[in-house]
Design a protein around this motif. Structure first.
Motif, mmCIF file in Angstrom:
data_model
loop_
_atom_site.group_PDB
_atom_site.id
_atom_site.type_symbol
_atom_site.label_atom_id
_atom_site.label_comp_id
_atom_site.label_asym_id
_atom_site.label_seq_id
_atom_site.Cartn_x
_atom_site.Cartn_y
_atom_site.Cartn_z
ATOM 1 N N MET A 1 0.810 -1.217 0.000
ATOM 2 C CA MET A 1 0.000 0.000 0.000
ATOM 3 C C MET A 1 0.846 1.272 0.000
ATOM 4 O O MET A 1 0.355 2.361 0.298
ATOM 5 N N ALA A 2 2.128 1.134 -0.363
ATOM 6 C CA ALA A 2 3.036 2.285 -0.357
ATOM 7 C C ALA A 2 2.510 3.445 -1.202
ATOM 8 O O ALA A 2 2.519 4.604 -0.771
ATOM 9 N N ALA A 3 2.043 3.145 -2.415
ATOM 10 C CA ALA A 3 1.566 4.208 -3.302
ATOM 11 C C ALA A 3 0.364 4.930 -2.699
ATOM 12 O O ALA A 3 0.291 6.165 -2.704
ATOM 13 N N ALA A 4 -0.584 4.159 -2.169
ATOM 14 C CA ALA A 4 -1.768 4.756 -1.564
ATOM 15 C C ALA A 4 -1.392 5.565 -0.329
ATOM 16 O O ALA A 4 -1.879 6.691 -0.125
ATOM 17 N N LEU A 5 -0.506 5.019 0.497
ATOM 18 C CA LEU A 5 -0.130 5.689 1.752
ATOM 19 C C LEU A 5 0.643 6.977 1.490
ATOM 20 O O LEU A 5 0.433 7.985 2.171
ATOM 21 N N VAL A 6 1.516 6.967 0.501
ATOM 22 C CA VAL A 6 2.259 8.181 0.148
ATOM 23 C C VAL A 6 1.301 9.264 -0.330
ATOM 24 O O VAL A 6 1.392 10.440 0.065
ATOM 25 N N ALA A 7 0.363 8.881 -1.205
ATOM 26 C CA ALA A 7 -0.587 9.850 -1.753
ATOM 27 C C ALA A 7 -1.502 10.430 -0.676
ATOM 28 O O ALA A 7 -1.930 11.585 -0.768
ATOM 29 N N ILE A 8 -1.793 9.653 0.348
ATOM 30 C CA ILE A 8 -2.664 10.116 1.429
ATOM 31 C C ILE A 8 -1.922 11.048 2.378
ATOM 32 O O ILE A 8 -2.475 12.049 2.846
ATOM 33 N N THR A 9 -0.648 10.738 2.660
ATOM 34 C CA THR A 9 0.107 11.510 3.660
ATOM 35 C C THR A 9 0.904 12.664 3.077
ATOM 36 O O THR A 9 1.447 13.482 3.822
ATOM 37 N N THR A 10 1.010 12.772 1.759
ATOM 38 C CA THR A 10 1.822 13.818 1.155
ATOM 39 C C THR A 10 1.196 15.205 1.334
ATOM 40 O O THR A 10 -0.023 15.340 1.505
ATOM 41 N N SER A 11 2.040 16.221 1.255
ATOM 42 C CA SER A 11 1.552 17.606 1.320
ATOM 43 C C SER A 11 1.260 18.134 -0.074
ATOM 44 O O SER A 11 0.727 19.230 -0.239
ATOM 45 N N ASN A 12 1.604 17.358 -1.089
ATOM 46 C CA ASN A 12 1.377 17.735 -2.481
ATOM 47 C C ASN A 12 -0.007 17.253 -2.917
ATOM 48 O O ASN A 12 -0.200 16.077 -3.192
ATOM 49 N N ARG A 13 -0.969 18.162 -2.964
ATOM 50 C CA ARG A 13 -2.345 17.796 -3.277
ATOM 51 C C ARG A 13 -2.735 18.233 -4.686
ATOM 52 O O ARG A 13 -2.371 19.317 -5.124
ATOM 53 N N LYS A 14 -3.480 17.393 -5.374
ATOM 54 C CA LYS A 14 -3.997 17.727 -6.702
ATOM 55 C C LYS A 14 -5.415 17.189 -6.824
ATOM 56 O O LYS A 14 -5.735 16.119 -6.311
ATOM 57 N N GLU A 15 -6.253 17.942 -7.519
ATOM 58 C CA GLU A 15 -7.643 17.534 -7.683
ATOM 59 C C GLU A 15 -7.725 16.242 -8.497
ATOM 60 O O GLU A 15 -6.818 15.898 -9.253
ATOM 61 N N LEU A 16 -8.839 15.544 -8.340
ATOM 62 C CA LEU A 16 -9.053 14.313 -9.100
ATOM 63 C C LEU A 16 -8.989 14.617 -10.593
ATOM 64 O O LEU A 16 -9.517 15.628 -11.056
ATOM 65 N N ASP A 17 -8.332 13.737 -11.323
ATOM 66 C CA ASP A 17 -8.083 13.984 -12.740
ATOM 67 C C ASP A 17 -8.234 12.696 -13.547
ATOM 68 O O ASP A 17 -8.799 11.715 -13.057
ATOM 69 N N ALA A 18 -7.697 12.699 -14.758
ATOM 70 C CA ALA A 18 -7.775 11.534 -15.633
ATOM 71 C C ALA A 18 -7.074 10.329 -15.017
ATOM 72 O O ALA A 18 -7.516 9.184 -15.192
ATOM 73 N N PHE A 19 -5.970 10.568 -14.287
ATOM 74 C CA PHE A 19 -5.264 9.472 -13.629
ATOM 75 C C PHE A 19 -6.180 8.774 -12.623
ATOM 76 O O PHE A 19 -6.170 7.540 -12.503
ATOM 77 N N ALA A 20 -6.971 9.558 -11.907
ATOM 78 C CA ALA A 20 -7.883 8.992 -10.910
ATOM 79 C C ALA A 20 -8.969 8.153 -11.583
ATOM 80 O O ALA A 20 -9.299 7.057 -11.112
ATOM 81 N N ILE A 21 -9.502 8.655 -12.683
ATOM 82 C CA ILE A 21 -10.565 7.930 -13.394
ATOM 83 C C ILE A 21 -10.032 6.636 -13.996
ATOM 84 O O ILE A 21 -10.623 5.562 -13.829
#
Length: 288
Positions: A148-168
């Motif tokens: 779950m490294a990728a998910a955990l990094v994205a949750i705890t990071t200070s770098n935020r971005k709105e949901l986009d094509a990558f999310a879909i």
């Protein structure tokens, strides 16, 4: 001291060191709690839960709660990461939801299976040894961390971005992998539950297209998680993309496919229908 115990004793600090390095890499640019990176605390929690459950498991000489503990660790770590992260956004909530859904489904499935079987014979030789059994739980902590490294990094990071094509795109990939795994597990469970199939191997449904369709689905869904996380990764956080690679290597080279293929060969090897099935059916990636 037995050679196996000596090797396990040497391996233990190495496992801890790997966990520490992962914690340091994933902590870059992440949220802090009392000056300590939240990602690192999450990794520490993943290991701590395993060690706490190991104590009664060793004393009772049981592995019945091993898989369930792994699933509960995913859920606990993800929830705590969400609660203590600053500026939780849609991407974080989406990733947390997907990991929790997966963990609840897989954990309940595996717990039900071992409850029905009574035991997991993979642990028979390991349980009597304190250090070897401890290492198994420690490896599970590392498995949770890497997976779950990728998910955990994205949750705890200070770098935020709105949901986009990558999310879909990532969500669609996850849904495909999740459904594929659930259907494969369901088909095999129904097959094994039928008394008429006693002593036989499944070669119908998704199992007619892949010898391990459930593992294929598992790998695909973690690729989906990684795709969702990509836009917010930075610096050393890019190591988190090892998540789907780790799952793939674990299932195809270590504990999944090799063990089951060996077991199947011992049980049905030489039988004409089994040998034909092996020749025409891919090991992992389903044929069209």
């Amino acid at each position: 001291m037995k050679t196996t115990d000596r090797n396990a004793l040497i391996a233990f600090p190495i496992l801890i060191l790997i966990g520490i390095l992962v914690a340091l890499a994933g902590s870059q640019g992440g949220a802090l709690i009392a000056g300590v990176p939240l990602f690192a605390l999450s990794v520490g929690l993943a290991f701590l839960i395993q060690w706490l459950v190991f104590i009664p498991a060793y004393l009772m000489q049981t592995e019945k709660f091993f898989d369930l503990t792994g699933s509960l660790t995913y859920i606990s770590v993800i929830i705590i990461a969400i609660l203590f992260s600053a500026g939780v956004d849609g991407r974080s909530i989406l990733l947390a939801a997907l990991v929790i859904i997966w963990a609840v489904r897989l954990g309940s499935f595996l717990f039900g299976r071992i409850k029905k079987a009574g035991k997991d014979d993979r642990f028979d030789e390991i349980k009597p040894s304190f250090i070897r059994f401890l290492n198994v739980w420690t490896i599970q902590g590392l498995w949770v961390t890497f997976t779950m490294a990728a998910a955990l990094v994205a949750i705890t990071t200070s770098n935020r971005k709105e949901l986009d094509a990558f999310a879909i795109i990532g969500l669609l990939i996850w849904i495909f992998g999740f459904v594929f795994e659930v259907v494969a597990d369901s088909q095999k469970s129904r097959f094994n539950a039928d008394p008429a199939n006693k002593g036989k191997f499944i070669q119908t449904g998704l199992w007619a297209r892949s010898r391990h369709p459930n593992y294929f689905g598992e790998i695909v869904l973690w690729i989906g998680i990684a795709v969702i996380a990509v836009p917010v990764l930075q610096g050393w956080q890019w190591f988190a993309l090892i998540s789907p690679l780790f799952v793939t290597l674990l299932l195809t080279r270590v504990s999944g496919v090799p063990l089951l293929e060996k077991k199947a060969d011992q049980k049905w090897g030489g039988q004409e229908d089994y040998e034909t099935y092996k020749k025409k059916t891919p090991v992992l990636i389903p044929r069209l």
